[in-house]
Write a protein that holds these residues in place. Structure first.
Motif, mmCIF file in Angstrom:
data_model
loop_
_atom_site.group_PDB
_atom_site.id
_atom_site.type_symbol
_atom_site.label_atom_id
_atom_site.label_comp_id
_atom_site.label_asym_id
_atom_site.label_seq_id
_atom_site.Cartn_x
_atom_site.Cartn_y
_atom_site.Cartn_z
ATOM 1 N N ARG A 9 0.748 -1.289 0.069
ATOM 2 C CA ARG A 9 -0.036 -0.010 0.055
ATOM 3 C C ARG A 9 0.877 1.280 0.125
ATOM 4 N N CYS A 10 1.884 1.319 0.751
ATOM 5 C CA CYS A 10 2.831 2.383 0.633
ATOM 6 C C CYS A 10 3.657 2.694 -0.439
ATOM 7 N N SER A 13 1.156 3.991 -3.159
ATOM 8 C CA SER A 13 0.915 5.464 -2.981
ATOM 9 C C SER A 13 1.471 6.522 -3.839
ATOM 10 N N PRO A 14 1.099 7.808 -4.046
ATOM 11 C CA PRO A 14 1.994 8.513 -4.995
ATOM 12 C C PRO A 14 3.342 8.725 -4.371
ATOM 13 N N HIS A 15 3.476 9.158 -3.197
ATOM 14 C CA HIS A 15 4.728 9.371 -2.568
ATOM 15 C C HIS A 15 5.747 7.964 -2.674
ATOM 16 N N SER A 137 -1.062 3.960 -10.975
ATOM 17 C CA SER A 137 -1.325 5.333 -10.422
ATOM 18 C C SER A 137 -1.636 6.445 -11.403
ATOM 19 N N ARG A 140 -5.431 5.894 -12.002
ATOM 20 C CA ARG A 140 -6.248 6.254 -10.808
ATOM 21 C C ARG A 140 -6.224 7.839 -10.857
ATOM 22 N N ASP A 142 -3.588 9.808 -9.629
ATOM 23 C CA ASP A 142 -2.892 10.049 -8.502
ATOM 24 C C ASP A 142 -1.936 11.461 -8.732
#
Length: 565
Positions: A9-10, A13-15, A137, A140, A142
């Motif tokens: 999940r991390c 993410s975008p980051h 991403s 989505r 992001d």
């Protein structure tokens, strides 16, 4: 406790995509710091400056998935670099590697890739997830916050300044530092430029060589038939030949062949086929490689002197100077292009040689380009000829060395049989004849602690450099041209650079005179003078052999085999 789902999940993410892309693109930089001979300042530069540049690029766009996909070319180069480090253990992606991409046929490439499974798995595990996450991403939608991007831009610019300072320190350290040679991936982009330049120079050859002539004339008396054969081997290393003292009986037939002279100290000037073979087929050498773009090949010299010429190859055309020089012949064939058989062996060329000899022409040159011992070794000989067993494993890993070596040695026995049968054909023909055999380069087979495999690394090993050089002369040749026969015998213990000597030796054997013939380079001349030998490096510059050898293992083998360096 951190769960795997939390990690995924991390990263998704975008980051996570932002930092993951920066991290995976830094892997080759970190690896090269351990594999290359760089000082501390150069190593720091090689990490800080490129990482800062990627960091800044990632901070220029709000959509991390899109930015990561735009950096796919860098991911491709990084994956390529990791595979080569796995294979060779050192060096950046060389100019020759890029040229190999356009001069290697698909079948040959697939043979190699099929047996590099560990390296392929590594790059798939590292880079495919990043690409998949970037696509997800992007779909989505992001985006990264403006405040985050502003912070990363400021920090990456500060890192760029620090990296530039480190690079300045590297230049000041006085260790012959050059960013275009030592800074990844700048050095790779420079090599791409050089590869494109050489590819264009090859394409322009018809124009740059137009009007060239050797002004070659025959000097042998026009009485009786003369046949000369140049056999270019593939990936055959001298230390695996029984003729050179190898512990295995890999050359039983040649060892019983009369009239054969073995040159003990012969090395190639390149460990890449697309450069070594053209040097064998022309007057070009490591010391003067540029002439290859201006001059014709040895086949043209023989044609000018009145010889009928034939070029036969058991390899596929590859759009290199091998094709160019081969097609200068009166007749030429790439036998794999004329059949649907996948198991063409070098011996299949002997039927064609027999047909040529049956024509009984007065003057004949035959050039044979074999497939020899090219990987995959077990495909180079019939199963019934497998003397050393087991020989089935082909995956490139140290644990398979015994089977790989068995297969390789079987391929050398196949070359032994091929050359012996060829010599018998020449002997039976009744013509005054001579044959010269050498290989384009040798091969690594996990021979020492460096765990090197195959060939074409930018820095060659002893196993790639030391090649067999054999000359056979018929009894009638030895009688009619005793001076050349005596010179071959007296020079057989001297050091030879095959890429520099084969052209001039073949002309001497055949009695062809041309202003470009240098008897000081011909081992069939009493004027032969061994000199310092050079290797043609990746940027086509001659480097003394003693300076190119990388490890103590090479010097040990040079001394063991009584080679001069």
């Amino acid at each position: 406790m951190i769960k795997s789902t939390d990690i995924i999940r991390c990263c998704a993410s975008p980051h996570g995509i932002f930092w993951l892309t920066v991290a995976v693109l830094a892997i080759p930089n970190v690896a090269l710091c351990f594999t290359e001979r760089m000082g501390i300042m150069a190593s720091v530069t090689n990490i800080v400056l490129p990482v800062a540049a990627v960091w800044l690029l990632m901070a220029l766009g709000r959509r991390p998935g899109k930015t990561a996909l735009l950096l796919f070319p860098l991911m491709f180069l990084a994956a390529f670099q990791i595979v080569l480090l796995y294979l060779f253990g050192h060096s950046i992606i060389a100019v020759d590697m890029f040229l190999n991409l356009v001069t290697t046929n698909v079948g040959e490439a697939m043979e190699l890739l099929d047996n590099l499974l560990p390296a392929i798995v590594i790059v798939v595990v590292i880079y495919v997830p990043v690409i998949v996450l970037a696509v997800v991403s992007l779909r989505r939608g992001d985006v990264l916050s403006r405040s985050f991007l502003l912070r990363q831009r400021r920090r990456s610019l500060a890192a760029l300044v620090a990296g530039a300072a480190c690079m300045a320190g590297s230049y000041l350290a006085g260790r012959d530092y050059s960013a275009r040679l030592h800074l990844y991936p700048l050095n790779v982009f420079y090599n791409i430029y050089l590869a494109a330049d050489r590819y264009k120079a090859t394409a322009d050859y018809p124009q740059t060589s137009a009007g060239f002539s050797f002004n070659a004339v025959p000097t042998h008396a026009a009485s009786g038939r003369e046949v000369y054969v140049l056999v270019i081997g593939e990936t055959a290393r001298a230390c695996s030949f029984g003729l050179y003292g190898y512990g295995r009986n890999t050359t039983p037939m040649l060892q019983r062949t009369g009239g054969l002279t073995v040159f003990s100290d012969a090395i190639t000037q390149s460990n890449t086929t697309h450069k070594s073979v053209p040097m064998l087929l022309s007057a070009a050498s490591a010391e003067d490689y540029g002439r290859i773009y201006r001059e014709k090949g040895i086949i043209t010299a023989f044609r000018e002197a009145g010889f009928h010429t034939t070029f036969i190859s058991n390899q596929r055309p590859n759009h290199s100077f091998i094709d160019i020089f081969g097609k200068e012949a009166d007749d030429w064939k790439f036998i794999k292009e004329e059949t649907e058989r996948s198991d063409m062996y070098d011996e299949d060329m002997l039927r064609m040689v027999n047909d040529i000899l049956d024509k009984k022409r007065a003057k004949e040159l035959i050039v044979l380009h074999t497939y020899g011992s090219h990987f995959n070794y077990r495909e180079r000989y019939r199963r019934s000829e497998a003397v050393f067993r087991p020989d089935n494993a082909s995956e490139a890993k140290v644990s398979n060395r015994r089977q790989l070596l068995n297969a390789y040695d079987n391929s050398i026995r196949s070359t032994d049989r091929f050359l012996s049968l060829l010599i018998r054909q020449l002997d039976r023909s009744g013509a005054v004849s001579a044959m010269l055999y050498t290989s384009d380069h040798g091969e690594n087979i996990f021979d020492d602690g460096r765990r090197l495999f195959l060939h074409a690394s930018p820095i060659p090993s002893y196993y790639e450099l030391h090649v067999p050089l054999l000359i056979w002369m018929s009894p009638s040749y030895r009688q009619m041209y005793a001076a050349e026969a005596a010179a071959v015998g007296s020079n057989s213990r001297k050091s030879v650079a095959t890429s520099a000597s084969v052209f001039h030796t073949m002309l001497s054997l055949a009695g062809i005179s041309t202003p470009l013939r240098a008897d000081s380079l011909s081992v069939a001349s009493s004027s032969y003078k061994p000199g310092e030998r050079h290797y043609l490096n990746d940027h086509n510059l001659p480097v003394a052999i003693k300076k190119i050898l990388r490890g103590d293992e090479d010097f040990v083998m040079f001394r063991k085999m009584n080679l001069k360096y």
